[in-house]
Design an enzyme around this catalytic site. Structure first.
Site, PDB file in Angstrom:
ATOM      1  N   ASP A  21       0.835  -1.201   0.000  1.00 40.42           N
ATOM      2  CA  ASP A  21       0.000   0.000   0.000  1.00 40.42           C
ATOM      3  C   ASP A  21       0.873   1.257   0.000  1.00 40.42           C
ATOM      4  O   ASP A  21       1.993   1.242   0.520  1.00 40.42           O
ATOM      5  CB  ASP A  21      -0.905  -0.012   1.252  1.00 40.42           C
ATOM      6  CG  ASP A  21      -2.080   0.936   1.109  1.00 40.42           C
ATOM      7  OD1 ASP A  21      -2.300   1.475  -0.004  1.00 40.42           O
ATOM      8  OD2 ASP A  21      -2.781   1.151   2.112  1.00 40.42           O
ATOM      9  N   TRP A  26       2.972   7.874  -2.545  1.00 40.72           N
ATOM     10  CA  TRP A  26       4.405   7.990  -2.843  1.00 40.72           C
ATOM     11  C   TRP A  26       4.602   8.835  -4.110  1.00 40.72           C
ATOM     12  O   TRP A  26       5.450   9.719  -4.154  1.00 40.72           O
ATOM     13  CB  TRP A  26       4.989   6.587  -3.026  1.00 40.72           C
ATOM     14  CG  TRP A  26       6.466   6.517  -3.241  1.00 40.72           C
ATOM     15  CD1 TRP A  26       7.434   6.443  -2.282  1.00 40.72           C
ATOM     16  CD2 TRP A  26       7.153   6.496  -4.502  1.00 40.72           C
ATOM     17  NE1 TRP A  26       8.679   6.377  -2.866  1.00 40.72           N
ATOM     18  CE2 TRP A  26       8.531   6.410  -4.224  1.00 40.72           C
ATOM     19  CE3 TRP A  26       6.734   6.538  -5.836  1.00 40.72           C
ATOM     20  CZ2 TRP A  26       9.498   6.360  -5.232  1.00 40.72           C
ATOM     21  CZ3 TRP A  26       7.694   6.504  -6.835  1.00 40.72           C
ATOM     22  CH2 TRP A  26       9.058   6.413  -6.531  1.00 40.72           C
ATOM     23  N   HIS A  38       2.807   3.001  -9.033  1.00 40.09           N
ATOM     24  CA  HIS A  38       2.638   1.562  -9.271  1.00 40.09           C
ATOM     25  C   HIS A  38       3.861   0.983  -9.997  1.00 40.09           C
ATOM     26  O   HIS A  38       4.334  -0.104  -9.655  1.00 40.09           O
ATOM     27  CB  HIS A  38       1.371   1.300 -10.091  1.00 40.09           C
ATOM     28  CG  HIS A  38       0.112   1.726  -9.389  1.00 40.09           C
ATOM     29  ND1 HIS A  38      -0.144   1.424  -8.078  1.00 40.09           N
ATOM     30  CD2 HIS A  38      -0.964   2.441  -9.816  1.00 40.09           C
ATOM     31  CE1 HIS A  38      -1.321   1.933  -7.722  1.00 40.09           C
ATOM     32  NE2 HIS A  38      -1.829   2.557  -8.762  1.00 40.09           N
ATOM     33  N   ASN A  69     -10.689  -2.807  -6.058  1.00 42.63           N
ATOM     34  CA  ASN A  69      -9.876  -1.936  -6.923  1.00 42.63           C
ATOM     35  C   ASN A  69     -10.508  -1.705  -8.305  1.00 42.63           C
ATOM     36  O   ASN A  69     -10.160  -0.743  -9.003  1.00 42.63           O
ATOM     37  CB  ASN A  69      -8.455  -2.493  -7.106  1.00 42.63           C
ATOM     38  CG  ASN A  69      -7.570  -2.321  -5.895  1.00 42.63           C
ATOM     39  OD1 ASN A  69      -6.648  -3.104  -5.679  1.00 42.63           O
ATOM     40  ND2 ASN A  69      -7.821  -1.305  -5.087  1.00 42.63           N
ATOM     41  N   ARG A 195      -5.307  -1.925   8.575  1.00 42.47           N
ATOM     42  CA  ARG A 195      -6.501  -2.684   8.167  1.00 42.47           C
ATOM     43  C   ARG A 195      -6.052  -3.944   7.443  1.00 42.47           C
ATOM     44  O   ARG A 195      -4.936  -3.998   6.933  1.00 42.47           O
ATOM     45  CB  ARG A 195      -7.322  -1.876   7.130  1.00 42.47           C
ATOM     46  CG  ARG A 195      -7.980  -0.646   7.593  1.00 42.47           C
ATOM     47  CD  ARG A 195      -8.891  -0.122   6.475  1.00 42.47           C
ATOM     48  NE  ARG A 195      -8.155   0.491   5.397  1.00 42.47           N
ATOM     49  CZ  ARG A 195      -7.737   1.761   5.384  1.00 42.47           C
ATOM     50  NH1 ARG A 195      -7.962   2.537   6.417  1.00 42.47           N
ATOM     51  NH2 ARG A 195      -7.078   2.240   4.340  1.00 42.47           N
ATOM     52  N   SER A 197      -8.308  -5.173   5.010  1.00 41.73           N
ATOM     53  CA  SER A 197      -8.890  -4.895   3.689  1.00 41.73           C
ATOM     54  C   SER A 197      -9.310  -6.128   2.881  1.00 41.73           C
ATOM     55  O   SER A 197      -8.963  -6.255   1.703  1.00 41.73           O
ATOM     56  CB  SER A 197      -7.929  -4.044   2.853  1.00 41.73           C
ATOM     57  OG  SER A 197      -7.739  -2.804   3.463  1.00 41.73           O
TER      58      SER A 197
HETATM   59  C1  FPP Z   1      -1.747   0.071  -3.400  1.00 40.73           C
HETATM   60  O1  FPP Z   1      -1.320   1.400  -3.448  1.00 40.73           O
HETATM   61  C2  FPP Z   1      -1.293  -0.678  -4.561  1.00 40.73           C
HETATM   62  C3  FPP Z   1      -2.095  -1.293  -5.476  1.00 40.73           C
HETATM   63  C4  FPP Z   1      -3.552  -1.252  -5.410  1.00 40.73           C
HETATM   64  C5  FPP Z   1      -1.566  -2.005  -6.624  1.00 40.73           C
HETATM   65  C6  FPP Z   1      -0.261  -2.682  -6.403  1.00 40.73           C
HETATM   66  C7  FPP Z   1       0.333  -3.010  -7.701  1.00 40.73           C
HETATM   67  C8  FPP Z   1       1.648  -3.018  -7.988  1.00 40.73           C
HETATM   68  C9  FPP Z   1       2.722  -2.777  -7.023  1.00 40.73           C
HETATM   69  C10 FPP Z   1       2.092  -3.250  -9.376  1.00 40.73           C
HETATM   70  C11 FPP Z   1       1.674  -4.502 -10.019  1.00 40.73           C
HETATM   71  C12 FPP Z   1       2.073  -5.705  -9.267  1.00 40.73           C
HETATM   72  C13 FPP Z   1       2.645  -6.782  -9.781  1.00 40.73           C
HETATM   73  C14 FPP Z   1       2.808  -7.978  -8.933  1.00 40.73           C
HETATM   74  C15 FPP Z   1       3.166  -6.864 -11.141  1.00 40.73           C
HETATM   75  P1  FPP Z   1      -2.423   2.541  -3.577  1.00 40.73           P
HETATM   76  O2  FPP Z   1      -2.596   2.832  -5.019  1.00 40.73           O
HETATM   77  O3  FPP Z   1      -3.663   2.125  -2.866  1.00 40.73           O
HETATM   78  O4  FPP Z   1      -1.708   3.730  -2.841  1.00 40.73           O
HETATM   79  P2  FPP Z   1      -2.415   4.906  -1.987  1.00 40.73           P
HETATM   80  O5  FPP Z   1      -3.081   4.230  -0.825  1.00 40.73           O
HETATM   81  O6  FPP Z   1      -1.254   5.734  -1.566  1.00 40.73           O
HETATM   82  O7  FPP Z   1      -3.359   5.606  -2.893  1.00 40.73           O
END
Ligand code: FPP
Length: 246
Positions: A21, A26, A38, A69, A195, A197
């Protein structure tokens, strides 16, 4: 002494689950688009997977895309799917080099066809690898998984294959997407959110939970080793008292 040297390799968690997360925050902190967060998160994924294989963690399950998501803006969903496809294709050789098996759990049929095909192909190419199993939770939610398991059990009862009284924890677990995997002893969530989630709710009944403020794109294997050292300091009582444990 670094955290890696402090790990007791005879008491490693066999299975670590991670809620990655903080990618969006970031990126925003740097005035960049969320998709950059990402993309940078993939570098962390690679480092953590290799870190797990390096020390001997047998199962790593990462929450890459939840059922919820799908409700994100369509551009972000598309960017995540494209990133997923590109990463799977770019990293299959590295997975093989490190003897890592790729696995996926979730409502895989709901993913774009290209993603399904590339995932299937990468899973087939890595099927014989034995050092570590990397499971991507994709279009996954624990409530979805538990409902699916309940439906499968109901059908088995309806078809006369099992009796209602035979449904115990083992029988129920055998209908979950994590069949043949041990439950995670340790669950890590980055970015300061406390959490779970909708992640592995059944399997995390006795997991140790570890929360860190570090945002996922900054998380590296040294942070993972720190979490394992913290885990190893804990007393896991499973409902008993300390004196009963040894
Ligand atoms: C959460 O950060 C991250 C995700 C919902 C997606 C995670 C995906 C990757 C790291 C890339 C793809 C993965 C693979 C295995 C190829 P957020 O977007 O919820 O961050 P925020 O809470 O700061 O908004």
């Amino acid at each position: 002494m670094g955290f890696k040297e402090q790990i007791d390799t005879s008491r490693l968690p066999e299975h670590i689950a991670i809620i990655m997360d903080g990618n969006g925050r970031w990126a925003k902190n740097q005035g960049k688009f969320r998709s950059f967060g990402h993309e940078s998160g993939v570098i962390s994924v690679k480092d953590i997977v290799e870190g797990c294989a390096d020390i001997g963690v047998k199962y790593l399950t990462i929450y890459a895309f939840s059922t919820e998501n799908w409700n994100r803006p369509i551009d972000e969903v598309n960017a995540l799917m494209e990133l997923l496809i590109a990463t799977i294709n770019n990293e299959t050789d590295t997975l093989n080099k490190n003897n890592i098996r790729l696995n996926a759990i979730g409502d895989i049929a709901s993913l774009p066809q290209q993603c399904i095909d590339d995932l299937k192909s990468a899973m087939e190419k890595t099927a014989g690898n034995t050092t570590c199993t990397l499971t991507l939770a994709l279009s996954y939610s624990a409530k979805w998984e538990i409902l699916e398991a309940a439906k499968k059990l109901a059908l088995l009862v309806q078809d006369g294959k099992i009796k209602v009284d035979e449904i115990d924890e083992a029988q129920f677990s055998s209908q979950l997407t994590t069949v043949n995997m041990p439950d995670p002893e340790l669950m890590i969530r980055t970015s300061g959110e406390h959490r779970v989630s909708n992640f592995l709710l059944w399997q995390m009944a006795y997991s140790e939970l570890y929360f860190t403020e570090t945002l996922w794109p900054d998380f590296r294997r040294e942070d993972l080793f720190e979490a394992i050292v913290d885990y190893q300091k804990r007393e896991r009582r499973f409902g008993k008292i300390s004196e009963q444990l040894n």
